[in-house]
Design an enzyme around this catalytic site. Structure first.
Site, PDB file in Angstrom:
ATOM      1  N   LYS A 150       0.836  -1.188   0.000  1.00  0.00           N
ATOM      2  CA  LYS A 150       0.000   0.000   0.000  1.00  0.00           C
ATOM      3  C   LYS A 150       0.879   1.250   0.000  1.00  0.00           C
ATOM      4  CE  LYS A 150      -4.238  -1.701   0.261  1.00  0.00           C
ATOM      5  NZ  LYS A 150      -5.300  -1.367  -0.731  1.00  0.00           N
ATOM      6  N   LYS A 246     -13.722  -6.999  -7.810  1.00  0.00           N
ATOM      7  CA  LYS A 246     -14.085  -7.285  -6.421  1.00  0.00           C
ATOM      8  C   LYS A 246     -15.578  -7.557  -6.355  1.00  0.00           C
ATOM      9  CE  LYS A 246     -10.523  -4.199  -4.478  1.00  0.00           C
ATOM     10  NZ  LYS A 246     -10.289  -2.961  -3.705  1.00  0.00           N
ATOM     11  N   CYS A 274     -10.243  -7.926  -2.963  1.00  0.00           N
ATOM     12  CA  CYS A 274     -11.237  -8.024  -1.899  1.00  0.00           C
ATOM     13  C   CYS A 274     -11.225  -6.765  -1.058  1.00  0.00           C
ATOM     14  CB  CYS A 274     -10.949  -9.229  -0.997  1.00  0.00           C
ATOM     15  SG  CYS A 274      -9.377  -9.131  -0.086  1.00  0.00           S
ATOM     16  N   ASP A 298      -6.402 -11.903   0.730  1.00  0.00           N
ATOM     17  CA  ASP A 298      -5.728 -12.149   2.007  1.00  0.00           C
ATOM     18  C   ASP A 298      -6.465 -11.567   3.204  1.00  0.00           C
ATOM     19  OD1 ASP A 298      -5.297  -9.473   1.477  1.00  0.00           O
ATOM     20  OD2 ASP A 298      -3.238  -9.451   2.206  1.00  0.00           O
TER      21      ASP A 298
END
Length: 327
Positions: A150, A246, A274, A298
């Site tokens: 990120k 997603k 996700c 994850d």
């Protein structure tokens, strides 16, 4: 017995917290739909996404409003027209898939024509922080084959370099969550190339991503926020090389299966991602992730404690869901 529709909000602690460019979270807040006909029970989980104006309350209200139609026999096909794409429809759609699987004695994968599901390698997320803190977190995860990093905008070149140094052998994908702008775009792109990053997810704000059509995209660029709920992928190929599909944005497994077909037809790579949820939210996504180029499921690995029963993980290997969880 008529169908009983139950809607519940649940909260799960995130291990060590979770930070992206626009928010920091300590808990995953999800909504679970249960459909029970007296003999069989189907469940679906969604994660409301504030980026698109969703909240726990709004999603629960949407589901409660559709409950009478479900009790009257609403199907997955008619659900696509009865509810807008988003988290609420995702939970209902996945619950319908689960209920149909339980009633038919077949797996959801079989019903979807997905065949026998195989284990997958999922990315493992490194939250945004200082380069030093990210390097420390990365070192602890350097044994994992695929890491998702990120990012936050200015200073990402240092973050990327620090992560690569801490995990020299892992494949890296990075997610800027729309945080880059003209002041740091070139610097960060150069850093990604130097680090051998395999994919850059949503570097620019969706309303300002036209620049991506004008540059030589030497690193695969993936659309996430630019693939809006309920919208087609038409036009994205000019700016992106891949799309992150997603379930919460697609509005369920039914719509996501079609999105995968559409992406392949337009020669786009597919990433299956996700929101931050439990194994119940990840399980249906395993179906569309079977032939994905990148898998990022994850969510359960980031929780202090997942729901039970949950998915089975061995390191970064994700095994298909058992029927007692979903499908």
């Amino acid at each position: 017995m008529s169908l009983v529709v139950t809607v519940e909000a649940e909260c799960f602690e995130i291990a060590g917290g979770f930070r992206i460019s626009r928010e920091t979270r300590t808990h995953a807040q999800v909504v679970v739909v249960t459909l029970q006909d007296g003999t069989f029970k189907g469940r679906g989980e969604c994660v409301p996404y504030p980026r698109y104006g969703e909240s726990l309350e709004s999603v629960q209200t949407q589901i409660q409003e559709i409950a009478p139609a479900l009790q009257a026999g609403l199907t997955r096909a008619t659900l696509l027209e009865a509810m807008p794409a988003g988290a609420a429809r995702n939970a209902v759609d996945c619950a319908l898939w689960d209920l149909e699987a339980k009633k038919s004695g077949r797996t959801a994968a079989d019903l979807a024509g997905a065949g026998t599901l195989r284990p997958l390698t999922t990315a493992f997320t490194i939250s945004v922080d200082t380069p030093e803190a990210m390097a420390e977190k990365t070192a602890a995860a350097a044994h994992r084959p695929l890491l998702k990093v990120k990012l936050a905008g200015p200073g990402d070149d240092e973050r990327i370099a620090a992560v690569r140094k801490a995990a020299p052998d892992s494949t890296l994908i990075v997610d800027a969550n729309e945080a880059w702008d003209q002041s740091c775009f070139e610097i960060n792109m150069t850093a990604c190339k130097a680090a051998g990053v395999a994919l850059i997810e949503q570097p620019l704000p969706s309303k300002n991503d036209g620049l991506l059509a004008e540059i030589d995209r030497s690193v695969t660029i993936c659309a996430d926020e630019s693939l809006h709920p309920g919208k087609s992928i038409d036009g994205l190929r000019e700016k992106y090389d891949a799309v992150n599909i997603k379930l919460d944005k697609a509005g369920g497994l039914t719509a996501a299966l079609q999105l995968v077909e559409d992406a392949r037809a337009q020669d786009l790579k597919v990433m299956v991602g996700c929101m931050l949820g439990t194994s119940l939210a990840m399980a249906p996504a395993v179906l569309i992730a079977q032939n994905a180029d990148f898998v990022d499921l994850d969510g359960p690995l980031l929780l202090a404690e997942d729901r039970s029963p949950g998915l089975t993980f061995e390191g970064s290997t994700l095994f298909p869901p058992r029927p007692e969880l979903w499908g």
